[in-house]
Scaffold this active site. Sequence first.
Site, mmCIF file in Angstrom:
data_model
loop_
_atom_site.group_PDB
_atom_site.id
_atom_site.type_symbol
_atom_site.label_atom_id
_atom_site.label_comp_id
_atom_site.label_asym_id
_atom_site.label_seq_id
_atom_site.Cartn_x
_atom_site.Cartn_y
_atom_site.Cartn_z
ATOM 1 N N ASN A 128 -9.746 1.154 7.914
ATOM 2 C CA ASN A 128 -11.142 1.137 8.368
ATOM 3 C C ASN A 128 -11.315 0.973 9.874
ATOM 4 O O ASN A 128 -12.424 1.016 10.379
ATOM 5 C CB ASN A 128 -11.920 0.040 7.635
ATOM 6 N N HIS B 72 -4.487 6.191 -1.351
ATOM 7 C CA HIS B 72 -5.167 6.073 -0.053
ATOM 8 C C HIS B 72 -4.185 6.313 1.102
ATOM 9 O O HIS B 72 -4.609 6.567 2.223
ATOM 10 C CB HIS B 72 -5.774 4.676 0.052
ATOM 11 N N TYR C 103 0.805 -1.229 0.000
ATOM 12 C CA TYR C 103 0.000 0.000 0.000
ATOM 13 C C TYR C 103 0.840 1.283 0.000
ATOM 14 O O TYR C 103 0.293 2.375 -0.139
ATOM 15 C CB TYR C 103 -0.908 0.033 1.233
ATOM 16 N N ASN D 201 -13.999 5.653 5.084
ATOM 17 C CA ASN D 201 -14.161 4.660 6.152
ATOM 18 C C ASN D 201 -13.248 4.889 7.350
ATOM 19 O O ASN D 201 -13.613 4.574 8.483
ATOM 20 C CB ASN D 201 -13.965 3.242 5.606
ATOM 21 N N ASP E 234 -7.064 11.127 2.369
ATOM 22 C CA ASP E 234 -7.259 11.415 0.941
ATOM 23 C C ASP E 234 -8.719 11.795 0.722
ATOM 24 O O ASP E 234 -9.578 11.427 1.518
ATOM 25 C CB ASP E 234 -6.898 10.182 0.110
#
Length: 194
Positions: free
Chosen positions: A67, A21, A16, A113, A92
């Site tokens: 989340n 994100h 990631y 989220n 973001d």
Amino acid sequence: MKKFLIVGLGNIGPKYENTRHNIGFKILDGIANQQNTVFTTDKLGDLATFKFKGRTFVLLKPSTFMNLSGKSVKYWMTKEKIQQENILVISDDLNLDFGTFRLKAKGSAGGHNGLKDINEKLGNQNYARFRFGISAMFGKGKQVDYVLGTWDKDELRYFPELLDNASKLILSFGTAGINNTMNQYNGKQIEDLK
């Protein structure tokens, strides 16, 4: 001494690292680098601390995955005895053009989220948030791929300036207050992106 908790939202792991994100992590890495501080892994997140103009800044990258960010925020806010109005959460935002900053004193999760979970765990929405525009340049049904996709080279060439401005915004939030900071930094950050 005034203490501030600056939370960058993102997902842990190399998969990631350079995704849209994860801009919250990227911004915190930038300011930590600028302030010559390093992150250490602790309970529910990676932390770094520095002092600037008589203020203490605690940088937090939650390790709970996006989340479930609220658990980490609540834990460190309590442990560090930081008042809620001294929390700034960086995320973001698809609804803002790339390179646009939006700082607000409070507000809804706007479909994010990570913010949704923080609102839930804190029991309210009364904390500052700094949204970094990533725009919505994706086709129908492609939102997840876009958000978890990596920055393109056109976007990356603006990064040094955007990350520098993001660091200035964070320092201003802690020293000049949210209203002055909103007046100075809200909006498009780069001339030729206007």
